[in-house]
Write an enzyme that holds these catalytic residues in place. Structure first.
Site, PDB file in Angstrom:
ATOM      1  N   ASP A  29      -6.362  -1.692   2.579  1.00  0.00           N
ATOM      2  CA  ASP A  29      -6.730  -0.688   3.554  1.00  0.00           C
ATOM      3  C   ASP A  29      -7.124  -1.315   4.810  1.00  0.00           C
ATOM      4  O   ASP A  29      -7.900  -2.245   5.067  1.00  0.00           O
ATOM      5  CB  ASP A  29      -8.051  -0.186   2.913  1.00  0.00           C
ATOM      6  CG  ASP A  29      -8.328   1.242   3.368  1.00  0.00           C
ATOM      7  OD1 ASP A  29      -7.611   1.955   4.009  1.00  0.00           O
ATOM      8  OD2 ASP A  29      -9.546   1.711   3.257  1.00  0.00           O
TER       9      ASP A  29
ATOM     10  N   ASP B   9      -8.744   0.133   8.451  1.00  0.00           N
ATOM     11  CA  ASP B   9      -9.406   1.075   9.245  1.00  0.00           C
ATOM     12  C   ASP B   9      -9.503   0.692  10.673  1.00  0.00           C
ATOM     13  O   ASP B   9     -10.160  -0.265  10.974  1.00  0.00           O
ATOM     14  CB  ASP B   9     -10.509   1.600   8.494  1.00  0.00           C
ATOM     15  CG  ASP B   9     -10.530   2.273   7.086  1.00  0.00           C
ATOM     16  OD1 ASP B   9      -9.518   2.998   6.843  1.00  0.00           O
ATOM     17  OD2 ASP B   9     -11.303   2.002   6.273  1.00  0.00           O
TER      18      ASP B   9
ATOM     19  N   ARG C 299      -7.074   0.139  -4.018  1.00  0.00           N
ATOM     20  CA  ARG C 299      -5.731  -0.188  -3.072  1.00  0.00           C
ATOM     21  C   ARG C 299      -5.618  -1.668  -2.679  1.00  0.00           C
ATOM     22  O   ARG C 299      -6.346  -2.557  -2.782  1.00  0.00           O
ATOM     23  CB  ARG C 299      -6.200   0.511  -1.905  1.00  0.00           C
ATOM     24  CG  ARG C 299      -7.324   0.050  -0.951  1.00  0.00           C
ATOM     25  CD  ARG C 299      -8.252   1.230  -0.901  1.00  0.00           C
ATOM     26  NE  ARG C 299      -8.278   2.576  -1.352  1.00  0.00           N
ATOM     27  CZ  ARG C 299      -8.198   3.584  -0.703  1.00  0.00           C
ATOM     28  NH1 ARG C 299      -8.252   3.662   0.741  1.00  0.00           N
ATOM     29  NH2 ARG C 299      -7.961   4.998  -1.237  1.00  0.00           N
TER      30      ARG C 299
ATOM     31  N   ARG D  83       0.919  -1.187  -0.047  1.00  0.00           N
ATOM     32  CA  ARG D  83      -0.178  -0.057  -0.079  1.00  0.00           C
ATOM     33  C   ARG D  83       0.646   1.134  -0.078  1.00  0.00           C
ATOM     34  O   ARG D  83       1.678   1.215   0.698  1.00  0.00           O
ATOM     35  CB  ARG D  83      -0.830   0.136   1.187  1.00  0.00           C
ATOM     36  CG  ARG D  83      -1.590   1.299   1.637  1.00  0.00           C
ATOM     37  CD  ARG D  83      -2.687   1.461   0.561  1.00  0.00           C
ATOM     38  NE  ARG D  83      -3.399   2.799   0.888  1.00  0.00           N
ATOM     39  CZ  ARG D  83      -4.498   2.993   1.523  1.00  0.00           C
ATOM     40  NH1 ARG D  83      -4.856   1.839   2.272  1.00  0.00           N
ATOM     41  NH2 ARG D  83      -5.170   4.180   1.892  1.00  0.00           N
TER      42      ARG D  83
HETATM   43  N1  ROI Z   1     -15.728   0.540  -1.358  1.00  0.00           N
HETATM   44  C1  ROI Z   1     -15.905  -0.515  -0.897  1.00  0.00           C
HETATM   45  N2  ROI Z   1     -16.770  -1.213  -1.426  1.00  0.00           N
HETATM   46  N3  ROI Z   1     -14.939  -1.114   0.028  1.00  0.00           N
HETATM   47  C2  ROI Z   1     -13.848  -0.555   0.362  1.00  0.00           C
HETATM   48  O1  ROI Z   1     -13.163  -0.950   1.460  1.00  0.00           O
HETATM   49  C3  ROI Z   1     -13.530   0.716  -0.087  1.00  0.00           C
HETATM   50  N4  ROI Z   1     -12.713   1.542   0.418  1.00  0.00           N
HETATM   51  C4  ROI Z   1     -12.435   2.891  -0.173  1.00  0.00           C
HETATM   52  C5  ROI Z   1     -13.277   3.390  -1.140  1.00  0.00           C
HETATM   53  C6  ROI Z   1     -12.456   4.036  -2.243  1.00  0.00           C
HETATM   54  C7  ROI Z   1     -14.030   4.528  -0.306  1.00  0.00           C
HETATM   55  N5  ROI Z   1     -14.358   2.440  -1.711  1.00  0.00           N
HETATM   56  C8  ROI Z   1     -14.475   1.240  -0.738  1.00  0.00           C
HETATM   57  O2  ROI Z   1     -11.631   3.359   0.369  1.00  0.00           O
END
Ligand code: ROI
Length: 167
Positions: free
Chosen positions: A100, A102, A97, A87
């Site tokens: 991610d 969070d 990405r 990443r």
């Molecule tokens: N959309 C989905 N479905 N899942 C994600 O984890 C995700 N993560 C993001 C953005 C680009 C907002 N869209 C996403 O960062």
């Protein structure tokens, strides 16, 4: 580092470079974070990308961790695991990405800062967070946003599909 244990929840997402493999590998990495133990994983879910940008579907999941780390220490570990998975944090919030991670919740703490906001501001409105979270913590209460069950009831029909068990 805290002497007490805090239950934290982490959202995982990937839509590049073999997303299922990325998520499985990230779940294993979460389990090896110092002073932290992974206590539950959701299934993996395929979801339509949120945002205007055309990009591949995502694979999402949620993990529950018990940790002695502070929220900021835990966040650093999450960033380290993201970097290990290729990443690059280039400031593009809406692009595809490899991984991610969070920090969705850190106990019942609320905190708003430049580096970290908990609960994660996207939590109450993102189907790809609410549904996996409900799978592992159906009774959860989100500080400032109410019960997870109520949030799910007011969520539009979800654009996601359970795929398979995480491990
Ligand atoms: N959309 C989905 N479905 N899942 C994600 O984890 C995700 N993560 C993001 C953005 C680009 C907002 N869209 C996403 O960062």
């Amino acid at each position: 580092m805290n002497s007490s244990l805090v239950r934290a929840y982490v959202g995982l997402g990937s839509n590049l470079n073999h997303p299922v493999r990325q998520i499985r590998s990230a779940l294993a990495s979460l389990d090896s974070i110092t002073a932290t133990c992974c206590v539950a994983y959701s299934s993996l879910y395929r979801s339509k990308p949120l945002g205007e940008r055309a990009q591949p579907d995502y694979v999402n999941a949620v993990a529950a961790l018990d940790t002695h780390l502070s929220a900021h220490e835990l966040l650093q570990e999450l960033h380290f695991i993201e970097a290990q998975h290729g990443r690059v944090r280039d400031g593009d919030r809406w692009g595809p990405r490899t991984l991610d991670l969070d920090l969705l919740l850190y106990g019942d703490q609320t905190h708003e800062g430049e580096a970290l906001t908990v609960p994660h501001p996207g939590l109450p409105v993102r189907d790809f967070v609410l549904f996996p979270l409900h799978e592992i913590a159906p009774e959860l209460h989100i500080p400032g946003a109410g019960s997870l069950a109520n949030l799910m009831a007011s969520c539009p029909p979800p654009a996601l599909q359970a795929m398979h068990a995480a491990v």
